[in-house]
Design a protein around this motif. Sequence first.
Motif, PDB file in Angstrom:
ATOM      1  N   ALA A 162     -16.234  16.027  -0.950  1.00 15.09           N
ATOM      2  CA  ALA A 162     -17.435  16.554  -1.617  1.00 15.09           C
ATOM      3  C   ALA A 162     -18.461  15.433  -1.705  1.00 15.09           C
ATOM      4  O   ALA A 162     -18.098  14.267  -1.849  1.00 15.09           O
ATOM      5  N   SER A 163     -19.767  15.791  -1.621  1.00 17.03           N
ATOM      6  CA  SER A 163     -20.785  14.741  -1.606  1.00 17.03           C
ATOM      7  C   SER A 163     -21.565  14.673  -2.921  1.00 17.03           C
ATOM      8  O   SER A 163     -22.445  13.842  -3.090  1.00 17.03           O
ATOM      9  N   ASN A 164     -21.272  15.573  -3.875  1.00 18.03           N
ATOM     10  CA  ASN A 164     -21.890  15.439  -5.194  1.00 18.03           C
ATOM     11  C   ASN A 164     -21.063  16.177  -6.241  1.00 18.03           C
ATOM     12  O   ASN A 164     -20.089  16.870  -5.909  1.00 18.03           O
ATOM     13  N   GLY A 165     -21.460  16.041  -7.474  1.00 20.27           N
ATOM     14  CA  GLY A 165     -20.680  16.569  -8.589  1.00 20.27           C
ATOM     15  C   GLY A 165     -20.522  18.080  -8.537  1.00 20.27           C
ATOM     16  O   GLY A 165     -19.412  18.608  -8.704  1.00 20.27           O
ATOM     17  N   ASN A 166     -21.629  18.806  -8.284  1.00 16.49           N
ATOM     18  CA  ASN A 166     -21.558  20.273  -8.286  1.00 16.49           C
ATOM     19  C   ASN A 166     -20.639  20.793  -7.186  1.00 16.49           C
ATOM     20  O   ASN A 166     -19.819  21.684  -7.409  1.00 16.49           O
ATOM     21  N   GLU A 167     -20.792  20.196  -6.018  1.00 15.65           N
ATOM     22  CA  GLU A 167     -19.945  20.608  -4.898  1.00 15.65           C
ATOM     23  C   GLU A 167     -18.480  20.360  -5.266  1.00 15.65           C
ATOM     24  O   GLU A 167     -17.614  21.205  -5.018  1.00 15.65           O
ATOM     25  N   ALA A 168     -18.252  19.188  -5.890  1.00 11.72           N
ATOM     26  CA  ALA A 168     -16.882  18.830  -6.260  1.00 11.72           C
ATOM     27  C   ALA A 168     -16.298  19.856  -7.224  1.00 11.72           C
ATOM     28  O   ALA A 168     -15.141  20.288  -7.071  1.00 11.72           O
ATOM     29  N   LEU A 169     -17.111  20.294  -8.193  1.00 12.31           N
ATOM     30  CA  LEU A 169     -16.608  21.247  -9.184  1.00 12.31           C
ATOM     31  C   LEU A 169     -16.230  22.576  -8.536  1.00 12.31           C
ATOM     32  O   LEU A 169     -15.165  23.144  -8.823  1.00 12.31           O
ATOM     33  N   SER A 170     -17.092  23.046  -7.618  1.00 14.03           N
ATOM     34  CA  SER A 170     -16.761  24.358  -7.043  1.00 14.03           C
ATOM     35  C   SER A 170     -15.569  24.248  -6.092  1.00 14.03           C
ATOM     36  O   SER A 170     -14.716  25.147  -6.030  1.00 14.03           O
ATOM     37  N   PRO A 212       0.846  -1.187   0.000  1.00 14.18           N
ATOM     38  CA  PRO A 212       0.000   0.000   0.000  1.00 14.18           C
ATOM     39  C   PRO A 212       0.886   1.242   0.000  1.00 14.18           C
ATOM     40  O   PRO A 212       1.811   1.331   0.812  1.00 14.18           O
ATOM     41  N   PRO A 213       0.601   2.175  -0.901  1.00 12.46           N
ATOM     42  CA  PRO A 213       1.456   3.355  -0.998  1.00 12.46           C
ATOM     43  C   PRO A 213       1.192   4.315   0.165  1.00 12.46           C
ATOM     44  O   PRO A 213       0.110   4.297   0.748  1.00 12.46           O
ATOM     45  N   ARG A 214       2.172   5.117   0.485  1.00 18.36           N
ATOM     46  CA  ARG A 214       1.963   6.163   1.484  1.00 18.36           C
ATOM     47  C   ARG A 214       2.152   7.501   0.799  1.00 18.36           C
ATOM     48  O   ARG A 214       2.971   7.671  -0.085  1.00 18.36           O
ATOM     49  N   GLY A 215       1.348   8.493   1.245  1.00 21.36           N
ATOM     50  CA  GLY A 215       1.445   9.796   0.622  1.00 21.36           C
ATOM     51  C   GLY A 215       2.533  10.656   1.236  1.00 21.36           C
ATOM     52  O   GLY A 215       3.181  10.261   2.212  1.00 21.36           O
ATOM     53  N   GLN A 216       2.738  11.793   0.584  1.00 24.28           N
ATOM     54  CA  GLN A 216       3.685  12.744   1.155  1.00 24.28           C
ATOM     55  C   GLN A 216       2.967  14.069   1.395  1.00 24.28           C
ATOM     56  O   GLN A 216       3.430  15.133   1.005  1.00 24.28           O
ATOM     57  N   GLY A 217       1.808  13.941   1.998  1.00 22.50           N
ATOM     58  CA  GLY A 217       1.030  15.126   2.358  1.00 22.50           C
ATOM     59  C   GLY A 217       0.301  15.771   1.192  1.00 22.50           C
ATOM     60  O   GLY A 217      -0.157  16.900   1.270  1.00 22.50           O
ATOM     61  N   GLU A 218       0.157  15.046   0.036  1.00 21.95           N
ATOM     62  CA  GLU A 218      -0.541  15.614  -1.101  1.00 21.95           C
ATOM     63  C   GLU A 218      -2.021  15.821  -0.777  1.00 21.95           C
ATOM     64  O   GLU A 218      -2.583  15.109   0.048  1.00 21.95           O
ATOM     65  N   THR A 219      -2.623  16.744  -1.515  1.00 25.30           N
ATOM     66  CA  THR A 219      -4.045  17.009  -1.300  1.00 25.30           C
ATOM     67  C   THR A 219      -4.870  16.222  -2.324  1.00 25.30           C
ATOM     68  O   THR A 219      -4.566  16.236  -3.520  1.00 25.30           O
ATOM     69  N   LEU A 220      -5.906  15.525  -1.851  1.00 24.99           N
ATOM     70  CA  LEU A 220      -6.784  14.770  -2.735  1.00 24.99           C
ATOM     71  C   LEU A 220      -8.203  15.292  -2.583  1.00 24.99           C
ATOM     72  O   LEU A 220      -8.600  15.704  -1.501  1.00 24.99           O
ATOM     73  N   LEU A 221      -8.930  15.273  -3.703  1.00 27.34           N
ATOM     74  CA  LEU A 221     -10.359  15.600  -3.629  1.00 27.34           C
ATOM     75  C   LEU A 221     -11.133  14.283  -3.692  1.00 27.34           C
ATOM     76  O   LEU A 221     -10.976  13.505  -4.635  1.00 27.34           O
ATOM     77  N   LEU A 222     -11.953  14.025  -2.661  1.00 25.18           N
ATOM     78  CA  LEU A 222     -12.705  12.774  -2.591  1.00 25.18           C
ATOM     79  C   LEU A 222     -14.190  13.085  -2.793  1.00 25.18           C
ATOM     80  O   LEU A 222     -14.760  13.876  -2.048  1.00 25.18           O
ATOM     81  N   VAL A 223     -14.789  12.481  -3.829  1.00 24.47           N
ATOM     82  CA  VAL A 223     -16.191  12.769  -4.131  1.00 24.47           C
ATOM     83  C   VAL A 223     -17.007  11.486  -4.045  1.00 24.47           C
ATOM     84  O   VAL A 223     -16.734  10.516  -4.752  1.00 24.47           O
TER      85      VAL A 223
END
Length: 644
Positions: free
Chosen positions: A612-620, A577-588
């Motif tokens: 984000a809990s839906n597509g529009n929220e994710a886009l903004s 399993p990979p480990r991150g280096q503090g990168e930012t991810l957007l989870l929808v």
Amino acid sequence: RFIAPENLVRWHEHLLKARLDGVTQSRETSLKRQDGSTCYVSLESLYLKSPTDRRGENNGGSVIRVAVVDITTRKLAEENLRQSELRLNRAELIAGTGYWEIDLSTKKVTASGGARTIYGVEDQELTLNDIQNFPLPEYKSRLDEALLRLIRDGKPYDVEFKMKRANDDQVIDIHSISHHDTEKNSVFGTIHDITNIRHAEESHRLLVRAMEQAAEGIVITDAAGVIQYVNPAEENITGYNSDELIGRKPSIFKSNKQDQKFYKDIWNTINAGNVWSGRFINRRKDGTEYHEDNSISPVYNRTGNLTNFVAVKHDVTKQIEIQEQLFQAQKMEAIGTLAGGFAHDFNNKLQVIAGYVELILFNKDLPETLISELDQINQTVVSCTELIKGMMVFSRKTPVGLQPIAINKIVEQTRSMLTRSIPKMIEIELLLADDIWSINAVSNQIDQILTNLAINARDAMPDGGKLTMKTQNITLDEEYCSIDPVAKPGRYVLIEVSDTGTGMDKETVSHIFEPFFTTKEAGKGTGLGLAVVYGIVEQHGARIICDSAPYVGTTFRLYFPAIEEVHEEEYFENKKPPRGQGETLLLVDDEPNLVVIVSRQLVGANYRVIKASNGNEALSLYEEHREEIRLVILDLLMPGMSGK
Ligand code: ADP
Ligand code: MG
């Protein structure tokens, strides 16, 4: 008194002539008898000038001596002859026939009225030469020869030819028979205008040819249903030849797929003079069944009596098979959509359960009992996940991670794995083509297919048997594909897995790929094995066909599109399993619990997570954090705007 007034003039003329000429030719006339009947007579007269006596003296008064001969009998005979000639002539005209005679010494021809009508000549003189010139040129030499032979050998000849009629140039067909009369040194015979018969024969022949060459099966029976005629197409369809069918009844084709009432309805319909059309299942000579569209019509003769039935039949077995295949494909597609939707949602919920269990287990001071209970939950979740995975594979439509692979290697690997789960009394045979083409595939999915098929084969052979796995290159051409509409022309690698087990009936085969279809007792089968196989096959753009017969065995054929080049494949990748280096991810994701769990796991693996809990929220959110976000994790199926 005996001379009818209309004959008086004749008498006077006659007597006058006798007086002038001294003696007359005989002349015919008639007298009325006393009883009123007519008497035909011939008159012959002699004029005697006043005879002189011995002294040469004229005693005055000349005498006409008239001999009156009764010719009534001859007259009547002549009249009879005339009548009978008239009748003969009429008969000839009606029958289109005639009589001729050639005097071989004078070459003169006598032709009856009928013959003259056929030749198209009036009463001009005819010679042998004329007669020989009537036939069309291509027949002449043959006819001349026949005439020669007739005269030489005395053998009557019987010929047919075409001629052009003299008065209207119409080409007519002639049938002529002639004989030789050696005593009279003449040749005589009949001619018969058979133009109409020829036309009728020709249209009859055309009709027969059309029936013989028709693609539809044609059967003609008499009114009692006894077969009188079958055409070659019908022989082909049924496997019987016409000798075996003529004289029999169509019940010879009966299958037990229709009941008595069905046949009775047909008879009622056609006996009432109506046309029956419908679909049958019939039996061929070899016992196999076939479907046919059939239309049966009553046939009436000229006087309006029902004399025959004619059935025109079209074998629709292939068509029905194709329809069934399409229906199967549509059914699998519908089930796939259903299973896919269900599996997706259910999987989300399972992950939520699993996630929470994991979170609780992070807690170091849990009592032992709770830990083991949580483990139970975990195990249940894992087994549920297995089921769900099967359904997901079954329903997935898009191929993932296809690589060129050499199929033989995978078959061999699978076989070595199988020896553990397959008992010794089942013999496993591999028949692998040497120069097998490569296919684009995911190798462990192919392994999965082979394993599932092999396990089913094992289950079908509880008392042992033989399992065969075979690979083969195969090219489907246009011709093959025209009879199998689902197939596309091209090069394929065929993988065949067959067993000598219990086999299946048709009904079972039509369900085997459905998820959760199983004939095995509870706990033994999940009904997902073949659903998974089907899903994988679909993902690979491949095709699977099952052939099975009860008590004989089962063969699965898989057609994978072949590709050009071969690459060495890699099977197992060991991934940590990979480990991150503090990168930012957007989870929808629209499932809040899942967002919570996944983000906790990601944070635990050293990532920053924006949720984000839906597509529009994710886009903004993306607009806002465009610079930081390195990766977006999207749920594909969401209400409103989908992941895509
Ligand atoms: P399961 O094996 O769990 O029952 P599968 O999807 O693998 O589910 O198979 C579905 C059904 O198809 C089986 O229950 C069995 O009736 C039938 N079947 C599959 N393969 C064979 C085979 N090789 N011989 C006979 N029947 C088979
Ligand atoms: Mg199975």
